[in-house]
Design a protein around this motif. Sequence first.
Motif, PDB file in Angstrom:
ATOM      1  N   PRO A  24      -2.560   3.667 -12.166  1.00  0.00           N
ATOM      2  CA  PRO A  24      -1.974   2.975 -11.009  1.00  0.00           C
ATOM      3  C   PRO A  24      -1.018   3.815 -10.152  1.00  0.00           C
ATOM      4  O   PRO A  24      -0.415   3.292  -9.238  1.00  0.00           O
ATOM      5  N   SER A  25      -0.876   5.133 -10.421  1.00  0.00           N
ATOM      6  CA  SER A  25       0.192   5.905  -9.762  1.00  0.00           C
ATOM      7  C   SER A  25       0.079   5.957  -8.236  1.00  0.00           C
ATOM      8  O   SER A  25       1.086   6.042  -7.536  1.00  0.00           O
ATOM      9  N   MET A  26      -1.144   5.887  -7.702  1.00  0.00           N
ATOM     10  CA  MET A  26      -1.311   5.994  -6.244  1.00  0.00           C
ATOM     11  C   MET A  26      -1.260   4.643  -5.532  1.00  0.00           C
ATOM     12  O   MET A  26      -1.324   4.587  -4.305  1.00  0.00           O
ATOM     13  N   VAL A  27      -1.132   3.548  -6.287  1.00  0.00           N
ATOM     14  CA  VAL A  27      -1.113   2.214  -5.656  1.00  0.00           C
ATOM     15  C   VAL A  27       0.073   2.094  -4.693  1.00  0.00           C
ATOM     16  O   VAL A  27      -0.080   1.650  -3.553  1.00  0.00           O
ATOM     17  N   GLY A  28       1.260   2.506  -5.146  1.00  0.00           N
ATOM     18  CA  GLY A  28       2.462   2.414  -4.307  1.00  0.00           C
ATOM     19  C   GLY A  28       2.361   3.228  -3.027  1.00  0.00           C
ATOM     20  O   GLY A  28       2.596   2.708  -1.928  1.00  0.00           O
ATOM     21  N   PRO A  29       1.995   4.531  -3.127  1.00  0.00           N
ATOM     22  CA  PRO A  29       1.856   5.329  -1.906  1.00  0.00           C
ATOM     23  C   PRO A  29       0.812   4.774  -0.927  1.00  0.00           C
ATOM     24  O   PRO A  29       1.052   4.763   0.284  1.00  0.00           O
ATOM     25  N   ILE A  30      -0.322   4.300  -1.444  1.00  0.00           N
ATOM     26  CA  ILE A  30      -1.346   3.732  -0.542  1.00  0.00           C
ATOM     27  C   ILE A  30      -0.818   2.446   0.094  1.00  0.00           C
ATOM     28  O   ILE A  30      -1.059   2.172   1.279  1.00  0.00           O
ATOM     29  N   LEU A  31      -0.061   1.669  -0.661  1.00  0.00           N
ATOM     30  CA  LEU A  31       0.549   0.462  -0.114  1.00  0.00           C
ATOM     31  C   LEU A  31       1.468   0.811   1.059  1.00  0.00           C
ATOM     32  O   LEU A  31       1.451   0.134   2.094  1.00  0.00           O
ATOM     33  N   GLU A  32       2.248   1.868   0.909  1.00  0.00           N
ATOM     34  CA  GLU A  32       3.138   2.305   2.002  1.00  0.00           C
ATOM     35  C   GLU A  32       2.335   2.603   3.264  1.00  0.00           C
ATOM     36  O   GLU A  32       2.735   2.265   4.373  1.00  0.00           O
ATOM     37  N   VAL A  33       1.185   3.241   3.085  1.00  0.00           N
ATOM     38  CA  VAL A  33       0.324   3.573   4.230  1.00  0.00           C
ATOM     39  C   VAL A  33      -0.183   2.304   4.902  1.00  0.00           C
ATOM     40  O   VAL A  33      -0.123   2.162   6.125  1.00  0.00           O
ATOM     41  N   PRO A  85      -9.087  -1.341   2.431  1.00  0.00           N
ATOM     42  CA  PRO A  85     -10.232  -1.346   1.500  1.00  0.00           C
ATOM     43  C   PRO A  85     -10.092  -0.393   0.316  1.00  0.00           C
ATOM     44  O   PRO A  85     -10.795  -0.552  -0.688  1.00  0.00           O
ATOM     45  N   ILE A  86      -9.171   0.572   0.391  1.00  0.00           N
ATOM     46  CA  ILE A  86      -8.931   1.452  -0.770  1.00  0.00           C
ATOM     47  C   ILE A  86      -8.479   0.618  -1.966  1.00  0.00           C
ATOM     48  O   ILE A  86      -8.805   0.932  -3.120  1.00  0.00           O
ATOM     49  N   PHE A  87      -7.754  -0.474  -1.717  1.00  0.00           N
ATOM     50  CA  PHE A  87      -7.317  -1.345  -2.815  1.00  0.00           C
ATOM     51  C   PHE A  87      -8.519  -1.907  -3.572  1.00  0.00           C
ATOM     52  O   PHE A  87      -8.531  -1.937  -4.793  1.00  0.00           O
ATOM     53  N   PHE A  88      -9.521  -2.352  -2.828  1.00  0.00           N
ATOM     54  CA  PHE A  88     -10.714  -2.884  -3.492  1.00  0.00           C
ATOM     55  C   PHE A  88     -11.400  -1.778  -4.295  1.00  0.00           C
ATOM     56  O   PHE A  88     -11.867  -2.010  -5.412  1.00  0.00           O
ATOM     57  N   ASP A  89     -11.437  -0.580  -3.730  1.00  0.00           N
ATOM     58  CA  ASP A  89     -12.060   0.544  -4.435  1.00  0.00           C
ATOM     59  C   ASP A  89     -11.323   0.835  -5.741  1.00  0.00           C
ATOM     60  O   ASP A  89     -11.947   1.156  -6.759  1.00  0.00           O
ATOM     61  N   ASN A 129      -0.985  -5.336 -11.657  1.00  0.00           N
ATOM     62  CA  ASN A 129       0.455  -5.340 -11.966  1.00  0.00           C
ATOM     63  C   ASN A 129       1.233  -4.403 -11.046  1.00  0.00           C
ATOM     64  O   ASN A 129       2.319  -4.738 -10.579  1.00  0.00           O
ATOM     65  N   GLU A 130       0.637  -3.241 -10.782  1.00  0.00           N
ATOM     66  CA  GLU A 130       1.317  -2.246  -9.948  1.00  0.00           C
ATOM     67  C   GLU A 130       1.441  -2.733  -8.506  1.00  0.00           C
ATOM     68  O   GLU A 130       2.491  -2.594  -7.869  1.00  0.00           O
ATOM     69  N   LEU A 131       0.359  -3.326  -7.981  1.00  0.00           N
ATOM     70  CA  LEU A 131       0.395  -3.793  -6.591  1.00  0.00           C
ATOM     71  C   LEU A 131       1.434  -4.899  -6.416  1.00  0.00           C
ATOM     72  O   LEU A 131       2.211  -4.898  -5.451  1.00  0.00           O
ATOM     73  N   ILE A 132       1.484  -5.831  -7.363  1.00  0.00           N
ATOM     74  CA  ILE A 132       2.433  -6.949  -7.268  1.00  0.00           C
ATOM     75  C   ILE A 132       3.877  -6.430  -7.333  1.00  0.00           C
ATOM     76  O   ILE A 132       4.733  -6.843  -6.553  1.00  0.00           O
ATOM     77  N   LEU A 153       1.720 -14.762  -2.777  1.00  0.00           N
ATOM     78  CA  LEU A 153       2.947 -14.056  -3.168  1.00  0.00           C
ATOM     79  C   LEU A 153       3.596 -13.424  -1.936  1.00  0.00           C
ATOM     80  O   LEU A 153       4.803 -13.542  -1.727  1.00  0.00           O
ATOM     81  N   LEU A 154       2.769 -12.784  -1.116  1.00  0.00           N
ATOM     82  CA  LEU A 154       3.277 -12.123   0.087  1.00  0.00           C
ATOM     83  C   LEU A 154       3.899 -13.127   1.041  1.00  0.00           C
ATOM     84  O   LEU A 154       4.958 -12.888   1.622  1.00  0.00           O
ATOM     85  N   GLU A 155       3.257 -14.280   1.158  1.00  0.00           N
ATOM     86  CA  GLU A 155       3.799 -15.343   2.022  1.00  0.00           C
ATOM     87  C   GLU A 155       5.178 -15.783   1.531  1.00  0.00           C
ATOM     88  O   GLU A 155       6.125 -15.926   2.308  1.00  0.00           O
ATOM     89  N   ASN A 156       5.297 -15.976   0.217  1.00  0.00           N
ATOM     90  CA  ASN A 156       6.579 -16.394  -0.362  1.00  0.00           C
ATOM     91  C   ASN A 156       7.651 -15.311  -0.225  1.00  0.00           C
ATOM     92  O   ASN A 156       8.817 -15.603   0.042  1.00  0.00           O
ATOM     93  N   LEU A 157       7.246 -14.064  -0.392  1.00  0.00           N
ATOM     94  CA  LEU A 157       8.201 -12.958  -0.252  1.00  0.00           C
ATOM     95  C   LEU A 157       8.708 -12.837   1.183  1.00  0.00           C
ATOM     96  O   LEU A 157       9.888 -12.604   1.420  1.00  0.00           O
ATOM     97  N   LEU A 158       7.785 -13.018   2.141  1.00  0.00           N
ATOM     98  CA  LEU A 158       8.180 -12.949   3.561  1.00  0.00           C
ATOM     99  C   LEU A 158       9.117 -14.108   3.913  1.00  0.00           C
ATOM    100  O   LEU A 158      10.108 -13.927   4.625  1.00  0.00           O
ATOM    101  N   ASP A 159       8.806 -15.297   3.389  1.00  0.00           N
ATOM    102  CA  ASP A 159       9.677 -16.467   3.613  1.00  0.00           C
ATOM    103  C   ASP A 159      11.059 -16.208   3.016  1.00  0.00           C
ATOM    104  O   ASP A 159      12.084 -16.504   3.629  1.00  0.00           O
ATOM    105  N   TYR A 160      11.047 -15.669   1.809  1.00  0.00           N
ATOM    106  CA  TYR A 160      12.302 -15.403   1.094  1.00  0.00           C
ATOM    107  C   TYR A 160      13.159 -14.409   1.877  1.00  0.00           C
ATOM    108  O   TYR A 160      14.365 -14.598   2.031  1.00  0.00           O
ATOM    109  N   ARG A 161      12.508 -13.358   2.390  1.00  0.00           N
ATOM    110  CA  ARG A 161      13.231 -12.348   3.157  1.00  0.00           C
ATOM    111  C   ARG A 161      13.853 -12.953   4.419  1.00  0.00           C
ATOM    112  O   ARG A 161      14.979 -12.638   4.784  1.00  0.00           O
TER     113      ARG A 161
END
Length: 213
Positions: A89-98, A112-116, A135-138, A186-194
């Motif tokens: 999972p090490s590249m999940v975070g960097p790709i998420l940033e992109v 689509p890299i996430f699906f890959d 787990n890493e993406l969440i 989860l993203l919806e709840n996080l955005l609301d929370y922020r």
Amino acid sequence: RVFLRAVNQFTSVLNHYFLGQTNFELQLWNNYFHLAVAFLTHESLQLETFSQAKRNKIIKKYGDMRKEIGFKIRDMWYNLGPHKIQFIPSMVGPILEVTLVPEPELRKATIPIFFDMMQCEFNFSGNRNFHMFENELITKLDQEVEGGRGDEQYKVLLEKLLLEHCRKHKYLSASGEVFALLVSSLLENLLDYRTIMHDENKENRMSCTVNVL
């Protein structure tokens, strides 16, 4: 621009000399991805933070270099072939940033890299699941949204693209769809929370906290 040219030189060298089964260099590829992501997310390239006049001037002279390097990151990821599993999972975070950079074409090209990654872990981990990626993406999504990144458009596009890709896959259609909807909510709840964190109403804040939990 000079720096981008240098990074493009690195891509051809990596593909030519360090990609085969016998000469693959994990650390070099890892360094390349982190370098490219650092370049793409550098504050001096975030055009939406500038005035319209400055933005137009930069685009006219240099284009949006984030797209150029982002498409290169995407191509380099797909070039990895069976080596991909070493970056999960090490590249999940960097790709998420992109993918969180608010540029629509860049997002469509890189989400689509996430699906890959899901597909890769499912096929090569031996467990027939993608729990490491999940787990890493969440975890990383939580950190990025708290840091101010992410928006409603991202949530909609992430859900749409993940669902589209998962539904076409013979084995990932069910578990992939569940995951895509989970991440979206989860993203919806996080955005609301922020958003609500600056609200004076304690009940609203508590309600959002419960939703996130």
